[in-house]
Design a protein around this motif. Structure first.
Motif, PDB file in Angstrom:
ATOM      1  N   LEU A  39     112.542  46.219  -8.141  1.00 24.13           N
ATOM      2  CA  LEU A  39     113.025  47.678  -8.356  1.00 24.13           C
ATOM      3  C   LEU A  39     114.345  48.184  -7.553  1.00 24.13           C
ATOM      4  O   LEU A  39     115.055  48.845  -7.695  1.00 24.13           O
ATOM      5  CB  LEU A  39     111.934  48.636  -7.761  1.00 24.13           C
ATOM      6  CG  LEU A  39     110.796  48.672  -8.993  1.00 24.13           C
ATOM      7  CD1 LEU A  39     109.476  49.575  -8.219  1.00 24.13           C
ATOM      8  CD2 LEU A  39     111.143  49.529 -10.374  1.00 24.13           C
ATOM      9  N   GLY A  40     114.381  47.432  -6.007  1.00 25.90           N
ATOM     10  CA  GLY A  40     115.534  47.522  -5.424  1.00 25.90           C
ATOM     11  C   GLY A  40     116.715  46.752  -6.102  1.00 25.90           C
ATOM     12  O   GLY A  40     118.031  47.419  -6.046  1.00 25.90           O
ATOM     13  N   PHE A  41     116.509  45.837  -6.650  1.00 24.90           N
ATOM     14  CA  PHE A  41     117.640  45.133  -7.494  1.00 24.90           C
ATOM     15  C   PHE A  41     118.025  45.946  -8.468  1.00 24.90           C
ATOM     16  O   PHE A  41     119.248  45.992  -8.820  1.00 24.90           O
ATOM     17  CB  PHE A  41     117.252  43.875  -8.173  1.00 24.90           C
ATOM     18  CG  PHE A  41     118.390  42.800  -8.575  1.00 24.90           C
ATOM     19  CD1 PHE A  41     119.107  42.070  -7.943  1.00 24.90           C
ATOM     20  CD2 PHE A  41     118.542  43.078  -9.900  1.00 24.90           C
ATOM     21  CE1 PHE A  41     119.970  41.336  -8.605  1.00 24.90           C
ATOM     22  CE2 PHE A  41     119.738  42.496 -10.621  1.00 24.90           C
ATOM     23  CZ  PHE A  41     120.377  41.639  -9.780  1.00 24.90           C
TER      24      PHE A  41
ATOM     25  N   TRP B 255     121.733  47.382  -9.196  1.00 22.92           N
ATOM     26  CA  TRP B 255     122.772  47.265 -10.577  1.00 22.92           C
ATOM     27  C   TRP B 255     123.282  48.269 -10.772  1.00 22.92           C
ATOM     28  O   TRP B 255     124.296  48.694 -11.464  1.00 22.92           O
ATOM     29  CB  TRP B 255     121.504  46.581 -11.524  1.00 22.92           C
ATOM     30  CG  TRP B 255     122.414  46.046 -12.713  1.00 22.92           C
ATOM     31  CD1 TRP B 255     122.751  47.005 -13.814  1.00 22.92           C
ATOM     32  CD2 TRP B 255     123.199  44.856 -12.794  1.00 22.92           C
ATOM     33  NE1 TRP B 255     123.453  46.190 -14.780  1.00 22.92           N
ATOM     34  CE2 TRP B 255     123.925  44.910 -13.985  1.00 22.92           C
ATOM     35  CE3 TRP B 255     123.250  43.703 -11.986  1.00 22.92           C
ATOM     36  CZ2 TRP B 255     124.662  43.691 -14.566  1.00 22.92           C
ATOM     37  CZ3 TRP B 255     124.263  42.782 -12.355  1.00 22.92           C
ATOM     38  CH2 TRP B 255     124.792  42.672 -13.709  1.00 22.92           C
ATOM     39  N   TYR B 256     122.729  49.634 -10.699  1.00 26.22           N
ATOM     40  CA  TYR B 256     123.045  50.901 -11.109  1.00 26.22           C
ATOM     41  C   TYR B 256     124.380  50.943 -10.239  1.00 26.22           C
ATOM     42  O   TYR B 256     125.506  51.615 -10.736  1.00 26.22           O
ATOM     43  CB  TYR B 256     122.104  51.778 -10.497  1.00 26.22           C
ATOM     44  CG  TYR B 256     121.238  52.511 -11.807  1.00 26.22           C
ATOM     45  CD1 TYR B 256     121.736  53.198 -12.990  1.00 26.22           C
ATOM     46  CD2 TYR B 256     119.874  51.981 -11.840  1.00 26.22           C
ATOM     47  CE1 TYR B 256     120.916  53.493 -13.671  1.00 26.22           C
ATOM     48  CE2 TYR B 256     119.156  52.532 -12.911  1.00 26.22           C
ATOM     49  CZ  TYR B 256     119.654  53.236 -13.922  1.00 26.22           C
ATOM     50  OH  TYR B 256     118.900  53.638 -15.076  1.00 26.22           O
TER      51      TYR B 256
ATOM     52  N   PHE C 193     126.505  48.821  -8.811  1.00 25.89           N
ATOM     53  CA  PHE C 193     127.173  47.733  -9.363  1.00 25.89           C
ATOM     54  C   PHE C 193     128.049  48.295 -10.496  1.00 25.89           C
ATOM     55  O   PHE C 193     129.238  48.282 -10.524  1.00 25.89           O
ATOM     56  CB  PHE C 193     126.604  46.314  -9.577  1.00 25.89           C
ATOM     57  CG  PHE C 193     127.514  45.423 -10.409  1.00 25.89           C
ATOM     58  CD1 PHE C 193     128.237  44.588  -9.653  1.00 25.89           C
ATOM     59  CD2 PHE C 193     127.096  45.010 -11.600  1.00 25.89           C
ATOM     60  CE1 PHE C 193     129.140  43.899 -10.455  1.00 25.89           C
ATOM     61  CE2 PHE C 193     128.090  44.242 -12.350  1.00 25.89           C
ATOM     62  CZ  PHE C 193     129.212  43.840 -11.403  1.00 25.89           C
ATOM     63  N   GLU C 194     127.282  48.694 -11.608  1.00 27.20           N
ATOM     64  CA  GLU C 194     127.858  49.295 -12.901  1.00 27.20           C
ATOM     65  C   GLU C 194     128.810  50.429 -12.260  1.00 27.20           C
ATOM     66  O   GLU C 194     129.994  50.818 -12.921  1.00 27.20           O
ATOM     67  CB  GLU C 194     126.924  49.751 -13.691  1.00 27.20           C
ATOM     68  CG  GLU C 194     126.462  48.358 -14.405  1.00 27.20           C
ATOM     69  CD  GLU C 194     125.582  48.835 -15.669  1.00 27.20           C
ATOM     70  OE1 GLU C 194     125.604  49.779 -16.153  1.00 27.20           O
ATOM     71  OE2 GLU C 194     124.859  47.801 -16.166  1.00 27.20           O
ATOM     72  N   GLY C 195     128.597  51.258 -11.271  1.00 25.60           N
ATOM     73  CA  GLY C 195     129.036  52.293 -10.721  1.00 25.60           C
ATOM     74  C   GLY C 195     130.512  51.900 -10.159  1.00 25.60           C
ATOM     75  O   GLY C 195     131.502  52.379 -10.464  1.00 25.60           O
ATOM     76  N   VAL C 196     130.603  50.801  -9.479  1.00 22.40           N
ATOM     77  CA  VAL C 196     131.520  50.427  -8.967  1.00 22.40           C
ATOM     78  C   VAL C 196     132.586  49.541  -9.959  1.00 22.40           C
ATOM     79  O   VAL C 196     133.854  49.998 -10.040  1.00 22.40           O
ATOM     80  CB  VAL C 196     131.340  49.277  -7.998  1.00 22.40           C
ATOM     81  CG1 VAL C 196     132.773  48.430  -7.450  1.00 22.40           C
ATOM     82  CG2 VAL C 196     130.545  49.962  -6.693  1.00 22.40           C
TER      83      VAL C 196
ATOM     84  N   LEU D 202     123.297  48.777 -18.237  1.00 26.59           N
ATOM     85  CA  LEU D 202     122.635  50.193 -18.346  1.00 26.59           C
ATOM     86  C   LEU D 202     123.820  51.316 -18.685  1.00 26.59           C
ATOM     87  O   LEU D 202     123.095  52.219 -19.285  1.00 26.59           O
ATOM     88  CB  LEU D 202     122.464  50.339 -16.749  1.00 26.59           C
ATOM     89  CG  LEU D 202     121.405  49.763 -16.060  1.00 26.59           C
ATOM     90  CD1 LEU D 202     121.352  50.023 -14.432  1.00 26.59           C
ATOM     91  CD2 LEU D 202     120.107  49.784 -16.654  1.00 26.59           C
ATOM     92  N   GLU D 203     125.073  50.861 -18.604  1.00 26.45           N
ATOM     93  CA  GLU D 203     125.840  51.867 -19.399  1.00 26.45           C
ATOM     94  C   GLU D 203     125.466  51.945 -20.959  1.00 26.45           C
ATOM     95  O   GLU D 203     125.597  52.773 -21.682  1.00 26.45           O
ATOM     96  CB  GLU D 203     127.150  51.569 -18.939  1.00 26.45           C
ATOM     97  CG  GLU D 203     128.645  52.422 -19.544  1.00 26.45           C
ATOM     98  CD  GLU D 203     128.441  53.838 -19.131  1.00 26.45           C
ATOM     99  OE1 GLU D 203     127.764  54.072 -18.161  1.00 26.45           O
ATOM    100  OE2 GLU D 203     128.981  54.903 -19.775  1.00 26.45           O
TER     101      GLU D 203
END
Length: 280
Positions: free
Chosen positions: A179-181, A185-186, A188-191, A218-219
Motif C-alpha cells: 500500500l505504501g508503494f 506511485w501516485y 511518481f505519476e504526479g511528478v 493510474l492516470e
C-alpha cells in the motif's frame, strides 16, 4: 472457475478485517444517498445537492460512478491483504501442495477482483436507479438509459485498479509496504505530470502532458471518468458570472478503455510471471 471462487470465498470468510472492510465499503456506497438530504451554505445561500440536479438522469450515472470510484480504496486494502497474507500465512504454499497450479492461483485472485468489481457496479447501478426515480426531473426511458457507458467505465476502472493492487501484493508480499508503494506511485505519476507540464510550457508543446500521461496506469484509470462537478448547473452559473471556463470533455472514449484494458493484462500477466519465477 466455481472451485477457485469457492476457495477465495472461504479465505475471505475467515478474515475478520476483510469482512469489516467489505461491509464498510458497501455502507459508504449507500451513504451517497445521504447527499440528497444534506444542505450546504454557499456564500450565505442554503442549497440542497439533490435540488441541484445531481440525481437527474442521465447525469446521475456520471456523478455516482465518479463518487463511488473514490471509495475503491477500501476494497484495494482487501485485495492487497488477501494476496500478501498468502505468503505470511503460508496458504499459498499449502494450495500448491494440494494441487493448485500457479496459474489457477492467479486466476482465482483475478476472478475475485472481477466479482468485487461486478458486484460494486451492480450495486451502484441499482442505487442510481432508485435515487434517479426518486429525485430526477426526467424519467423517460430514453433519458434514463442514456450515458450508461459510465457503468462500463466504472467496472473497467475497478478491475484495473484491483489488478494493480493484486500485482503489488504478489510483488512486495507485505500488505503495508504494498500500500505504501501504491501511494508512492501516485506521487511518481504526479511528478511525471509536472515534468511534462514544464516542458509543455517551456517549448510551447500543446497537449504534451495529456499525450504522455494518458498511458500511465493510474492516470489512464482516472481518465475513464472525468470529474462531474463542473457539469452542475450551479457551478456553470457561478463560472459564467466570473467569466471562467470550467467545461471539460466528459466523454468515455474507447481508446481510454483500451489503454486501461492493456494495463489489466500487464498486471495479471506480470503477477503470474513473478509467481512462476519464485521458488516456493
Amino acid at each position: 472457475m466455481l472451485r477457485l471462487l469457492t476457495i477465495e470465498y472461504h479465505k475471505l470468510k475467515h478474515s475478520k478485517t476483510s469482512r469489516v472492510l467489505i461491509i464498510g465499503y458497501f455502507i459508504l456506497l449507500s451513504a451517497i444517498a445521504l447527499l440528497a438530504s444534506i444542505k450546504f451554505n454557499l456564500f450565505g445561500a442554503e442549497f440542497r445537492l439533490a435540488d441541484q440536479g445531481i440525481f437527474n438522469f442521465p447525469y446521475i450515472w456520471h456523478f455516482n460512478t465518479y463518487i463511488a470510484a473514490i471509495l475503491k480504496f477500501f476494497l484495494a486494502v482487501v485485495i492487497v491483504s488477501m494476496t500478501a497474507n498468502e505468503y505470511s500465512n503460508r496458504t499459498l504454499k499449502q494450495n500448491l501442495i494440494d494441487g493448485l497450479s500457479k496459474k489457477e492461483f492467479i486466476l482465482s485472485k483475478f476472478l475475485t477482483v472481477v466479482v468485487f468489481s461486478a458486484v460494486s457496479t451492480i450495486f451502484v447501478a441499482v442505487m442510481s436507479l432508485i435515487l434517479g426515480f426518486a429525485f430526477s426531473d426526467f424519467t423517460e426511458a430514453s433519458i434514463v438509459f442514456s450515458d450508461m457507458e459510465y457503468l462500463l467505465a466504472f467496472f473497467i476502472k475497478l478491475v484495473a485498479f484491483f489488478s494493480f493492487c493484486l500485482f503489488l501484493g504478489i510483488l512486495i508480499k507485505r500488505s503495508a509496504f504494498a500500500l505504501g508503494f501504491l501511494l508512492m506511485w501516485y506521487f511518481f505519476e504526479g511528478v511525471v505530470q509536472l515534468v511534462c507540464l514544464f516542458f509543455q510550457e517551456k517549448y510551447d508543446m500543446e497537449g504534451l502532458r495529456s499525450s504522455v500521461t494518458q498511458f500511465l496506469p493510474l492516470e489512464s484509470m482516472s481518465n475513464l471518468i472525468e470529474e462531474p462537478i463542473t457539469r452542475l448547473n450551479v457551478v456553470q452559473s457561478a463560472a459564467n458570472q466570473i467569466q471562467a471556463d470550467v467545461l471539460s470533455d466528459y466523454t468515455v472514449y474507447f481508446h481510454e478503455i483500451a489503454i486501461v484494458s492493456v494495463w489489466i493484462f500487464i498486471f495479471i500477466y506480470a503477477s503470474l510471471a513473478l509467481l512462476k519465477k519464485r521458488d516456493l
